[in-house]
Every structure is written in structure tokens, then in C-alpha cells.
Design a protein around this motif. Sequence first.
Motif, PDB file in Angstrom:
ATOM      1  N   ILE A  59      11.527 -70.521  42.724  1.00 50.21           N
ATOM      2  CA  ILE A  59      11.518 -69.573  41.590  1.00 50.21           C
ATOM      3  C   ILE A  59      10.370 -69.898  40.629  1.00 50.21           C
ATOM      4  O   ILE A  59       9.643 -68.981  40.217  1.00 50.21           O
ATOM      5  CB  ILE A  59      12.885 -69.560  40.864  1.00 50.21           C
ATOM      6  N   PRO A  60      10.138 -71.176  40.263  1.00 47.87           N
ATOM      7  CA  PRO A  60       9.000 -71.454  39.380  1.00 47.87           C
ATOM      8  C   PRO A  60       7.650 -71.020  39.972  1.00 47.87           C
ATOM      9  O   PRO A  60       6.790 -70.519  39.241  1.00 47.87           O
ATOM     10  CB  PRO A  60       9.050 -72.978  39.191  1.00 47.87           C
ATOM     11  N   MET A  61       7.478 -71.174  41.284  1.00 50.23           N
ATOM     12  CA  MET A  61       6.227 -70.719  41.909  1.00 50.23           C
ATOM     13  C   MET A  61       6.099 -69.205  41.806  1.00 50.23           C
ATOM     14  O   MET A  61       5.030 -68.680  41.492  1.00 50.23           O
ATOM     15  CB  MET A  61       6.162 -71.148  43.367  1.00 50.23           C
ATOM     16  N   LEU A  62       7.196 -68.494  42.065  1.00 46.45           N
ATOM     17  CA  LEU A  62       7.168 -67.030  41.943  1.00 46.45           C
ATOM     18  C   LEU A  62       6.870 -66.605  40.511  1.00 46.45           C
ATOM     19  O   LEU A  62       6.150 -65.626  40.283  1.00 46.45           O
ATOM     20  CB  LEU A  62       8.487 -66.432  42.410  1.00 46.45           C
ATOM     21  N   GLU A  63       7.422 -67.320  39.528  1.00 44.66           N
ATOM     22  CA  GLU A  63       7.141 -66.999  38.126  1.00 44.66           C
ATOM     23  C   GLU A  63       5.661 -67.180  37.811  1.00 44.66           C
ATOM     24  O   GLU A  63       5.060 -66.345  37.129  1.00 44.66           O
ATOM     25  CB  GLU A  63       7.997 -67.861  37.202  1.00 44.66           C
ATOM     26  N   CYS A  64       5.052 -68.267  38.316  1.00 43.11           N
ATOM     27  CA  CYS A  64       3.622 -68.498  38.098  1.00 43.11           C
ATOM     28  C   CYS A  64       2.782 -67.405  38.742  1.00 43.11           C
ATOM     29  O   CYS A  64       1.833 -66.897  38.129  1.00 43.11           O
ATOM     30  CB  CYS A  64       3.218 -69.865  38.651  1.00 43.11           C
ATOM     31  N   LEU A  65       3.120 -67.046  39.974  1.00 44.18           N
ATOM     32  CA  LEU A  65       2.383 -65.984  40.654  1.00 44.18           C
ATOM     33  C   LEU A  65       2.555 -64.653  39.935  1.00 44.18           C
ATOM     34  O   LEU A  65       1.585 -63.904  39.767  1.00 44.18           O
ATOM     35  CB  LEU A  65       2.836 -65.872  42.109  1.00 44.18           C
ATOM     36  N   ALA A  66       3.774 -64.337  39.533  1.00 43.00           N
ATOM     37  CA  ALA A  66       4.013 -63.069  38.836  1.00 43.00           C
ATOM     38  C   ALA A  66       3.185 -62.992  37.558  1.00 43.00           C
ATOM     39  O   ALA A  66       2.510 -61.979  37.304  1.00 43.00           O
ATOM     40  CB  ALA A  66       5.501 -62.916  38.527  1.00 43.00           C
TER      41      ALA A  66
END
Length: 90
Positions: A59-66
Motif C-alpha cells: 500500500i505505501p508503494m501504491l501511495e507513492c506511485l499514485a
Amino acid sequence: MAAGGGAAYEAARLRFDLGAAVRRRREALGLTQAELAGRAGLKQPAVARFEAGGTMPTIPMLECLAEALDLRLGVRLHPLRKAGQIAVLT
């Protein structure tokens, strides 16, 4: 979660779908993988693996990408289809 091969198939499909969505958005913004990586605090090979469906992101990686793609991360849960039933999602 589905048992055995079904679970593995669903996980692979999810990785592929997430990677494809990120790639489409990156390309729409005219960014290279290296530029996206820099914005997201990642390395270019990590972005390449993710876009190819080779990585299950956190989830943190997806937040950074988003955020790097000028998006807001949203997560939805859908009911599972039972045998013989058709799920209707709105």
C-alpha cells in the motif's frame, strides 16, 4: 480467497492490472520510467518490474506511485461471486 491455483491466478491478474494502469497513466503524462521513479522515490528497474506485473506492491508503494502520477489511491472491496451467481457491481 480462492484456493490453490485460483488464488495464484488472481494475484497475477491483480499485479498485471495494477502495472498496466500505472503504465497508461505514466504514458498519458509523458513521463519516462526514470522520471516516475524519481518522483516516487523508487529506482527505474522497480518501476519497470511493477509495470510488467512482476511485483506485488505494498500500500505505501501504491501511495507513492499514485502521488507521483497526480492521483489519489482508492481501494475497493467487491463481493465474491458464488457458483451459479452473477455479481453485479455498480
